[in-house]
Design a protein around this motif. Structure first.
Motif, PDB file in Angstrom:
ATOM      1  N   ASN B 180       0.664  -1.363   0.034  1.00  0.00           N
ATOM      2  CA  ASN B 180       0.028   0.056   0.083  1.00  0.00           C
ATOM      3  C   ASN B 180       0.684   1.275   0.026  1.00  0.00           C
ATOM      4  O   ASN B 180       0.354   2.408   0.226  1.00  0.00           O
ATOM      5  CB  ASN B 180      -1.080   0.038   1.080  1.00  0.00           C
ATOM      6  CG  ASN B 180      -0.384   0.026   2.431  1.00  0.00           C
ATOM      7  OD1 ASN B 180       0.976  -0.163   2.705  1.00  0.00           O
ATOM      8  ND2 ASN B 180      -1.247  -0.066   3.717  1.00  0.00           N
ATOM      9  N   GLY B 181       2.063   1.237  -0.490  1.00  0.00           N
ATOM     10  CA  GLY B 181       2.918   2.053  -0.625  1.00  0.00           C
ATOM     11  C   GLY B 181       4.342   1.744  -1.002  1.00  0.00           C
ATOM     12  O   GLY B 181       4.529   0.445  -0.860  1.00  0.00           O
ATOM     13  N   VAL B 210       5.750  -2.061  -4.685  1.00  0.00           N
ATOM     14  CA  VAL B 210       5.059  -1.684  -5.730  1.00  0.00           C
ATOM     15  C   VAL B 210       3.458  -1.445  -5.415  1.00  0.00           C
ATOM     16  O   VAL B 210       3.075  -2.014  -4.726  1.00  0.00           O
ATOM     17  CB  VAL B 210       5.224  -2.410  -7.276  1.00  0.00           C
ATOM     18  CG1 VAL B 210       6.599  -2.347  -7.633  1.00  0.00           C
ATOM     19  CG2 VAL B 210       4.667  -3.769  -6.969  1.00  0.00           C
ATOM     20  N   GLU B 211       2.818  -0.304  -6.074  1.00  0.00           N
ATOM     21  CA  GLU B 211       1.418  -0.068  -5.712  1.00  0.00           C
ATOM     22  C   GLU B 211       0.584  -0.525  -7.056  1.00  0.00           C
ATOM     23  O   GLU B 211       1.021  -0.598  -8.264  1.00  0.00           O
ATOM     24  CB  GLU B 211       1.177   1.279  -5.430  1.00  0.00           C
ATOM     25  CG  GLU B 211       1.941   1.679  -4.286  1.00  0.00           C
ATOM     26  CD  GLU B 211       1.494   3.118  -3.969  1.00  0.00           C
ATOM     27  OE1 GLU B 211       0.557   3.382  -3.132  1.00  0.00           O
ATOM     28  OE2 GLU B 211       2.186   4.263  -4.338  1.00  0.00           O
ATOM     29  N   SER B 212      -0.669  -1.075  -6.782  1.00  0.00           N
ATOM     30  CA  SER B 212      -1.443  -1.354  -7.805  1.00  0.00           C
ATOM     31  C   SER B 212      -1.663  -0.388  -8.871  1.00  0.00           C
ATOM     32  O   SER B 212      -1.859  -0.751  -9.941  1.00  0.00           O
ATOM     33  CB  SER B 212      -2.643  -1.984  -7.398  1.00  0.00           C
ATOM     34  OG  SER B 212      -3.210  -0.988  -6.370  1.00  0.00           O
ATOM     35  N   ARG B 213      -1.662   0.866  -8.413  1.00  0.00           N
ATOM     36  CA  ARG B 213      -1.712   1.886  -9.645  1.00  0.00           C
ATOM     37  C   ARG B 213      -0.970   1.821 -10.715  1.00  0.00           C
ATOM     38  O   ARG B 213      -1.169   2.427 -11.741  1.00  0.00           O
ATOM     39  CB  ARG B 213      -1.448   3.329  -8.616  1.00  0.00           C
ATOM     40  CG  ARG B 213      -2.015   4.457  -9.341  1.00  0.00           C
ATOM     41  CD  ARG B 213      -1.492   5.755  -9.017  1.00  0.00           C
ATOM     42  NE  ARG B 213      -1.350   5.886  -7.283  1.00  0.00           N
ATOM     43  CZ  ARG B 213      -2.340   6.326  -6.623  1.00  0.00           C
ATOM     44  NH1 ARG B 213      -3.356   6.820  -6.963  1.00  0.00           N
ATOM     45  NH2 ARG B 213      -2.286   6.451  -5.427  1.00  0.00           N
ATOM     46  N   GLU B 214       0.533   1.531 -10.407  1.00  0.00           N
ATOM     47  CA  GLU B 214       1.583   1.558 -11.403  1.00  0.00           C
ATOM     48  C   GLU B 214       1.747   0.007 -12.097  1.00  0.00           C
ATOM     49  O   GLU B 214       2.923   0.129 -12.658  1.00  0.00           O
ATOM     50  CB  GLU B 214       2.639   1.702 -10.658  1.00  0.00           C
ATOM     51  CG  GLU B 214       2.902   3.168  -9.952  1.00  0.00           C
ATOM     52  CD  GLU B 214       2.597   4.265 -11.098  1.00  0.00           C
ATOM     53  OE1 GLU B 214       3.094   4.038 -12.059  1.00  0.00           O
ATOM     54  OE2 GLU B 214       2.055   5.379 -10.757  1.00  0.00           O
ATOM     55  N   LEU B 215       0.920  -0.848 -11.688  1.00  0.00           N
ATOM     56  CA  LEU B 215       1.228  -2.233 -12.422  1.00  0.00           C
ATOM     57  C   LEU B 215       1.399  -2.161 -14.038  1.00  0.00           C
ATOM     58  O   LEU B 215       2.112  -2.540 -14.810  1.00  0.00           O
ATOM     59  CB  LEU B 215       0.125  -3.347 -11.967  1.00  0.00           C
ATOM     60  CG  LEU B 215       0.248  -3.676 -10.510  1.00  0.00           C
ATOM     61  CD1 LEU B 215      -0.654  -4.659 -10.077  1.00  0.00           C
ATOM     62  CD2 LEU B 215       1.721  -3.669  -9.844  1.00  0.00           C
ATOM     63  N   LEU B 216       0.283  -1.325 -14.522  1.00  0.00           N
ATOM     64  CA  LEU B 216      -0.076  -1.549 -15.982  1.00  0.00           C
ATOM     65  C   LEU B 216       1.153  -0.613 -16.671  1.00  0.00           C
ATOM     66  O   LEU B 216       1.210  -0.365 -17.813  1.00  0.00           O
ATOM     67  CB  LEU B 216      -1.445  -0.862 -16.374  1.00  0.00           C
ATOM     68  CG  LEU B 216      -2.430  -1.714 -16.081  1.00  0.00           C
ATOM     69  CD1 LEU B 216      -3.935  -1.214 -16.661  1.00  0.00           C
ATOM     70  CD2 LEU B 216      -2.409  -3.154 -16.675  1.00  0.00           C
ATOM     71  N   ASN B 231      -6.163 -10.771  -5.964  1.00  0.00           N
ATOM     72  CA  ASN B 231      -7.449 -10.823  -6.560  1.00  0.00           C
ATOM     73  C   ASN B 231      -8.056  -9.576  -6.797  1.00  0.00           C
ATOM     74  O   ASN B 231      -8.643  -9.201  -7.688  1.00  0.00           O
ATOM     75  CB  ASN B 231      -8.096 -11.716  -5.723  1.00  0.00           C
ATOM     76  CG  ASN B 231      -9.522 -12.264  -6.765  1.00  0.00           C
ATOM     77  OD1 ASN B 231     -10.320 -11.775  -6.443  1.00  0.00           O
ATOM     78  ND2 ASN B 231      -9.281 -13.426  -7.266  1.00  0.00           N
ATOM     79  N   ALA B 232      -8.107  -8.822  -5.661  1.00  0.00           N
ATOM     80  CA  ALA B 232      -8.694  -7.593  -5.599  1.00  0.00           C
ATOM     81  C   ALA B 232      -8.192  -6.516  -6.502  1.00  0.00           C
ATOM     82  O   ALA B 232      -9.107  -5.643  -7.221  1.00  0.00           O
ATOM     83  CB  ALA B 232      -9.039  -7.234  -4.315  1.00  0.00           C
ATOM     84  N   ALA B 233      -6.654  -6.480  -6.734  1.00  0.00           N
ATOM     85  CA  ALA B 233      -6.092  -5.803  -7.490  1.00  0.00           C
ATOM     86  C   ALA B 233      -6.419  -5.956  -8.975  1.00  0.00           C
ATOM     87  O   ALA B 233      -6.764  -4.980  -9.829  1.00  0.00           O
ATOM     88  CB  ALA B 233      -4.706  -5.557  -7.184  1.00  0.00           C
ATOM     89  N   LEU B 234      -6.161  -7.187  -9.283  1.00  0.00           N
ATOM     90  CA  LEU B 234      -6.255  -7.850 -10.565  1.00  0.00           C
ATOM     91  C   LEU B 234      -7.734  -7.389 -11.083  1.00  0.00           C
ATOM     92  O   LEU B 234      -8.064  -6.834 -12.248  1.00  0.00           O
ATOM     93  CB  LEU B 234      -6.019  -9.118 -10.660  1.00  0.00           C
ATOM     94  CG  LEU B 234      -6.683  -9.970 -12.042  1.00  0.00           C
ATOM     95  CD1 LEU B 234      -5.260  -9.233 -13.018  1.00  0.00           C
ATOM     96  CD2 LEU B 234      -6.167 -11.415 -12.062  1.00  0.00           C
ATOM     97  N   LYS B 235      -8.937  -7.747 -10.348  1.00  0.00           N
ATOM     98  CA  LYS B 235     -10.242  -7.557 -10.813  1.00  0.00           C
ATOM     99  C   LYS B 235     -10.480  -6.081 -10.868  1.00  0.00           C
ATOM    100  O   LYS B 235     -11.440  -5.643 -11.678  1.00  0.00           O
ATOM    101  CB  LYS B 235     -11.104  -8.254  -9.771  1.00  0.00           C
ATOM    102  CG  LYS B 235     -11.170  -9.876 -10.078  1.00  0.00           C
ATOM    103  CD  LYS B 235     -11.988 -10.362  -8.997  1.00  0.00           C
ATOM    104  CE  LYS B 235     -12.217 -12.097  -9.317  1.00  0.00           C
ATOM    105  NZ  LYS B 235     -12.890 -12.722  -8.150  1.00  0.00           N
ATOM    106  N   GLY B 236      -9.998  -5.150  -9.850  1.00  0.00           N
ATOM    107  CA  GLY B 236     -10.268  -3.699 -10.123  1.00  0.00           C
ATOM    108  C   GLY B 236      -9.623  -3.377 -11.364  1.00  0.00           C
ATOM    109  O   GLY B 236     -10.374  -2.387 -11.936  1.00  0.00           O
TER     110      GLY B 236
END
Lengths: 344, 344
Positions: B180-181, B210-216, B231-236
């Motif tokens: 988360n940061g 790493v944060e989920s905001r930056e994955l893509l 699972n929550a990050a991927l589906k989000g």
């Protein structure tokens, strides 16, 4: 109504914060504003000081500072002094675009928790993109608490319910639990336990588990989550939406004249989309569970977002959302204690 | 190379599964295929049975069935029999588009875990949208285990590393921990512990949180996560990307002639975007940590996705990814035991 504002928080502080406060002052005649920051920096920025008190705060808490230590040591910071004004009933609400951890710390330790609430939860409002421009939902906790117990999530449901009812004006809001599947037996031990607790309460319109995939489609009006997962889901959604918009821009810009002409003809549509996705119009993230509205607006906030967030705070104060939560937890104190005792 | 395929899994089974297998057979001359399903249903669908063995499986596990019970009871289901062929060395890999829980169960209990691996992790490949069409990253666990220990996440890092190196052909992949940061002290107790474990290992190119905001945007080549958060990050991310695309379509379609003309001129650009976002070309989700490739392709998979997934399996088998993981965990068995003992 008085609002205490940290003038020094955020990427465009203090200029855009001051501008936003002046916009809000011109819009809302019943609000008095307290601007906390170094006098010599803030004073020259205020064009018209009608209903704006500038209160000197010598220290500033930086975006990278360790929050708890900073709040404890910098007693004369704009964050500390603004929060203290709320604690001392000199102001009704607190607003900052600064260091999130410091705002949460000031909310918890200076403004203080509502009696009976174990962990306040950071609450954010998001758009339902598949419906009209005004459709939205609320989600908490999105990052105040990394480690959570079932009891904490149970309490978030009530805070979210009051927020959705009073601020978003949603009647009998549908409460959903963010989980890794919709079936009742889904999830880790924590979320299975929360599902059971929420199912047993008659004051909540609990609709069961929801998945992060369906949030922007309006799966629930209030999405209850532990702070760690909520943070990951929220940031995943934000990041993906931004990435898709950026890919579209890049592809169009590198697509030759035909593509650029097409984009020109779609300008109005793209504006509509941007408007639908832009949730800064709903204001900032609210730390629900403390004794007054403590609101963190995005670090990149400019004047209009600051004005919108002040509008959100006004709705919260006018509707007495916090008092209603205080009352609920007071009346149900014994029940909450019992649930806490049995909560892992 | 032999691949065992559940012909009865997914929304378009068995027709599209059989079609996809025939496409793969025409493309890969060195693969032999075993199609598991009711003989009378599958046989009429196969146009040319060259290198395609149809093996009768009387039972089918439905999408809604409770997975563990279904796998234990339906010994003659297409999932059970295909997995058993792998266990008995009659096939080198297993593929299904069916009930995810049943596939994971069959992978764990029929194919079996690699010695020394506590919990296999479901591994998915996603696009890096800000770079070229072929840029991608891998993420695990995205849902095999809801409750995880630090030791499990530590082991995911090695499985992800081998997958990225051998299948995605990324040299010295950057391993990131979903948190988360980005600061090293971020996260709940679990993730703080995992960060410490990963930092201490010299075999991994660990780049931190790493944060989920930056994955893509390509924050890491291998994203390590507990299954619940992953699972929550991927589906989000999936949900938001889909929602944005749908909003664009709707806005254009309701935008009048000018808007539709614009869209027509952007057709090529939109196709490019769709291609960039479409990660079905990378194949299915792989259960890493079992003794052979066990691959779940999307329930909505049509023939080309099935063919692509078979290509992914071929790369995994050719590169001996599983053997390399077996070797690593064999050589480092004592070290793993020590870390497990100290892991919460």
């Amino acid at each position: 109504m008085k609002i205490a504002i940290d003038a020094m928080g955020g990427d465009y502080a203090p200029t855009e914060i001051v501008k936003g406060v002046e916009l809000a002052r011109d819009k809302y005649s019943e609000i008095e504003f307290q601007l906390y920051g170094p006098l010599d920096q803030i004073k020259p920025l205020v064009k018209n000081n009608e209903r704006i008190d500038i209160i000197n705060a010598d220290e500033v808490i930086g975006m990278g500072e360790e929050p708890v230590r900073a709040v404890m040591r910098k007693k004369n910071s704009s964050i500390d002094l603004a929060a203290k004004a709320v604690k001392d009933h000199q102001a009704d609400a607190f607003l900052s675009a600064g260091n999130t951890g410091a705002i949460l710390t000031a909310g918890l330790f200076i403004v203080g928790r509502i009696k009976g609430i174990d962990r306040p939860g950071l609450t954010t409002t998001m758009p339902v993109v598949t419906r009209g421009d005004q459709s939205k939902f609320v989600m908490l906790d999105v990052g105040a608490n990394a480690d959570s117990k079932a009891f904490n999530l149970y309490q978030y449901a009530f805070m979210g319910k009051y927020y959705a009812e009073q601020v978003l004006k949603i009647k009998n809001p549908r409460i959903g639990l963010l989980n890794n599947g919709t079936e009742p037996d889904k999830g880790d031990m924590l979320h299975k336990h929360v599902h059971k607790l929420l199912s047993q309460n008659d004051d909540l319109n609990f609709i069961g588990n929801v998945e992060s995939r369906e949030l922007l489609n309006g799966a629930a009006d209030v999405v209850v989550s532990d702070g760690f997962t909520g943070n990951a889901a929220l940031k995943g959604i934000e990041g993906a939406a931004l990435s898709v918009m950026n890919v579209i821009k890049d592809t169009i810009m590198s697509g030759g004249l035909r593509s650029k002409l097409g984009a020109l003809m779609l300008k109005k549509s793209f504006k509509q989309i941007g408007n639908k996705m832009d949730y800064s119009k709903y204001g900032g993230a609210v730390l629900m569970g403390v004794k007054a509205p403590v609101v963190k607006t995005h670090g990149s906030s400019k004047a209009t977002t600051v004005r919108n967030t002040i509008g959100q705070i006004k709705t919260m104060v006018d509707s007495k959302t916090v008092n209603q939560i205080v009352n609920y937890f007071d009346v149900h104190a014994d029940e909450m204690k019992e649930i806490k005792k049995n909560s892992k």
